[in-house]
Design a protein around this motif. Structure first.
Motif, PDB file in Angstrom:
ATOM      1  N   ALA A 395      26.651   9.053 -10.748  1.00 57.90           N
ATOM      2  CA  ALA A 395      27.582   9.199 -11.929  1.00 57.90           C
ATOM      3  C   ALA A 395      28.176   7.694 -12.079  1.00 57.90           C
ATOM      4  O   ALA A 395      28.638   7.137 -11.185  1.00 57.90           O
ATOM      5  N   ALA A 414      30.027  10.020 -20.508  1.00 56.70           N
ATOM      6  CA  ALA A 414      28.781   9.719 -19.998  1.00 56.70           C
ATOM      7  C   ALA A 414      27.717   9.637 -21.070  1.00 56.70           C
ATOM      8  O   ALA A 414      27.944  10.320 -22.062  1.00 56.70           O
ATOM      9  N   TRP A 418      22.158  10.934 -18.963  1.00 56.02           N
ATOM     10  CA  TRP A 418      23.071  11.355 -17.781  1.00 56.02           C
ATOM     11  C   TRP A 418      23.487  12.863 -17.689  1.00 56.02           C
ATOM     12  O   TRP A 418      23.324  13.498 -16.651  1.00 56.02           O
ATOM     13  N   THR A 421      20.603  15.146 -17.112  1.00 61.28           N
ATOM     14  CA  THR A 421      20.171  14.903 -15.810  1.00 61.28           C
ATOM     15  C   THR A 421      20.950  15.595 -14.847  1.00 61.28           C
ATOM     16  O   THR A 421      20.493  16.394 -13.976  1.00 61.28           O
TER      17      THR A 421
END
Length: 636
Positions: A395, A414, A418, A421
């Motif tokens: 992260a 983010a 990401w 995922t």
């Protein structure tokens, strides 16, 4: 007319007469024999009879040879062994108290003797007296023991003689030194005999004492014998009593041999033990100066205290280390112990938990003294799960995690890739059931995130905000209280990694700095040697009062602080007089400010004399400036 008796009657009559005759002749012996037979046949009577003579019989037999002892030895040994096996507890109960006291006494005596030997060592080698004795030993070429013996010996009985008074022959002789020849014995004997023959009285001092070189011969005279002792040093009066008691004992024990004495000294060999009891030695009193011993004892106590300190410190640090591990998330201790100077700990550790070896260094514990065995496992504590999720999901810093009841809450900013995922991989992380997006924004929607931050912070119109790559940048100006609250709120906002407020001006602090500069620029002047200000400075008091009031209002917003009213003097007076005068000048200005209506809550008057001059006293104008009161604003 003759009467005839039948033959049978005649025979019976003869038998009775024969029995009566036998009873008369053999009756007593027969009764004795029956009595003896009864005593022999009755075990009880036989045991009683044997018990009456058994002690004498045993004593008589033992005096003849050792056969009875050898015969009884196996029986006694078996009896003692059997008793010990069946009554071991009773024997131990009886022996243990006695042995305990004996052991304590033995240990006490051993320790005391050891300490005394240590003290004697220090006295002989390091005390002034010991050094003097060693120098004397070197000069005289004598051994140290001889020097110590010479200085500490009061007296020593080296030889003792038993001499027959009439013949003057030496009957027995003992010496302190086993290898010393007894050639002097006859010389002492002849000398004593000659002195005694010339003495007019048995108690004449010339007979009772004799000086031969470095030795003194003491003589104690009895009825038949004389006891003579060869003494080095100055004997005590008690020794004379010992000689007298010994001589009386010998004459009493050998009275018959003395009455029949014809020159045979063999019976007097039994006096050796009595004569050896006269070989007394007495040294001077030991000094009570135990400084060397106390030095050793102090050193031992110091070493013990140091050892105790480091031992206790080590145990305290180890206990703190164990407590830190118990409080840490992701670590379970199953066993911990101390083995001598080494520690051992084992248990379970999550990979996300703190490193115990790093904690050892932080706790100032030597890692070489610790053996640790950790088995890996997955902890389910929320903090550990959050750390595991951050590592597995890789992260960014702009994302924060929070776990509760197996649900992973994700907040912040983010990239879209990401976020996608994270949604797919979150459920494979140990301890996570599902993922929940809590204020999670796409980086492409940073303007929306900034608007959300603006709503929460409520900045004034003079503040401008910008957000980029997790950094919140603030410019412009704002009150001190808003800046303080903003910093507290930002800490709990997901997505914000850092705050850049370098170009954000604190209005209150800026104003405080300006007021501080104005207040500290004022200088009140005073006349020489007085505490009355120079005239025409009243306007300055009014201006200063208003500025201090403004300062008080700002200080309550920014923090705490106060104003020091500092009194000064020139260098013409004494230090004490200048200090008192400077204090009076500062207090005078404080009084004028109060009269002008100034709140004196944050005001303090101090005098520094001539220690903090405003100018170097090169001229009269410089000294005039130093006769003043200045102001110092302090805040934090």
């Amino acid at each position: 007319m003759a009467t005839e008796f039948p033959p049978q009657a005649i025979q019976e009559s003869n038998t009775r007469e024969l029995d009566e005759l036998r009873d008369l002749l053999l009756g007593p012996e027969k009764r004795d024999l029956n009595h003896i037979k009864k005593r022999l046949d009755d075990p009880t009577l036989r045991a009683i009879e044997i018990s009456r003579v058994l002690p004498e019989a045993i004593a008589h037999r033992i005096s003849r040879d050792k056969k009875l002892s050898k015969a009884l030895h196996p029986v006694i040994e078996d009896s003692v062994d059997s008793y010990l096996r069946t009554h071991s507890q009773a024997i131990s109960d009886a022996i243990v108290p006695v042995m305990g006291e004996s052991l304590k006494t033995a240990v006490y005596i051993k320790v005391r003797n050891k300490l005394e030997s240590i003290n004697d060592f220090f006295v002989r080698n390091f005390s002034p007296k010991g050094i003097r004795w060693r120098i004397e030993s070197i000069r005289s070429k004598k051994t140290m023991d001889e020097i110590i013996h010479f200085h500490t010996l009061r007296y020593r009985v080296e030889q003792v003689f038993i001499i027959h008074r009439d013949s003057g022959s030496v009957l027995q002789h003992v010496s302190e030194f086993k290898d010393e020849a007894i050639e002097e014995a006859n010389m002492f004997s002849e000398t004593l005999k000659a002195i005694q023959s010339s003495a007019t009285h048995i108690n004449d001092p010339s007979v009772n004492s004799l000086q031969l070189g470095n030795h003194t011969v003491w003589v104690e005279q009895g009825t038949h014998l004389m006891l003579a002792g060869v003494i080095r040093g100055t004997p005590s009066f008690e020794l004379r009593q010992v000689f007298k008691k010994t001589l009386n004992k010998i004459e009493d024990d050998l009275r018959e041999e003395l009455n029949q004495f014809e020159g045979n000294a063999e019976p007097f060999r039994s006096c050796d033990d009595l004569l050896k009891s006269c070989l007394k030695v007495e040294y001077g009193k030991k000094e009570t100066n135990f400084k060397p011993l106390w030095a050793v004892a102090t050193l031992l106590v110091l070493i013990l205290c140091l050892w105790g300190y480091f031992s206790i410190r080590s145990n305290i640090l180890w206990n703190r280390y164990i407590n830190r591990l118990n409080d840490a998330h992701g670590i379970v201790i199953t066993k911990q112990e101390k083995r001598g100077h080494h520690y051992y700990v084992s248990g379970l550790r999550d990979p996300m938990a703190i490193d115990p070896s790093v904690l050892l260094v932080e706790m100032d514990i030597d890692p070489k003294r610790v053996t640790a065995e950790w088995e890996p496992y997955f902890a389910l504590h929320p903090d550990i799960i959050s750390q595991r999720a951050r590592e597995i999901l890789e992260a960014p810093e702009t994302v924060s995690f929070r776990c509760k009841n197996g649900i992973l809450y994700v907040s912040g900013l983010a990239s879209g890739a990401w976020i996608k995922t994270a949604r797919n991989k979150a459920t494979v992380i140990p301890g996570i059931i599902r993922l929940e997006e809590d204020n999670l924004f796409d980086l492409n929607a940073s303007e929306l995130f900034l608007a959300r931050v603006s709503v929460q912070l409520e900045p004034p119109q003079t503040v401008f905000m910008n957000f980029n790559d997790g950094t919140l940048t603030l410019t412009g100006s704002a009150p001190h209280q808003w800046i303080k609250k903003m910093k507290q709120k930002v800490r709990n906002m997901p997505g914000i990694v850092r705050v850049n407020d370098t170009n954000l001006v604190d209005i209150d602090v800026s104003e405080l700095a300006m007021i501080k500069e104005r207040i500290e620029s004022h200088v009140f002047l005073f006349r020489i040697g007085g505490s009355i200000p120079v005239p025409n400075q009243e306007k300055m008091i009014e201006t200063l009062s208003g500025e201090i009031s403004q300062l008080n209002d700002i200080i309550t917003k920014v923090g705490t602080g106060h104003v020091e009213i500092v009194g000064h003097t020139d260098n013409t007076g004494t230090e004490k007089a200048n200090l008192e005068l400077s204090q009076k000048r500062a207090e005078r200005v404080l009084s004028l400010l109060r009269e002008a209506g100034t709140n004196a809550r944050y005001l303090t008057a101090i005098g520094v004399g001539d220690k903090e001059p405003l100018r170097q006293a090169r001229s009269s104008l410089d000294r005039e400036m130093n006769r003043s009161v200045t102001f110092r604003v302090l805040f934090h």
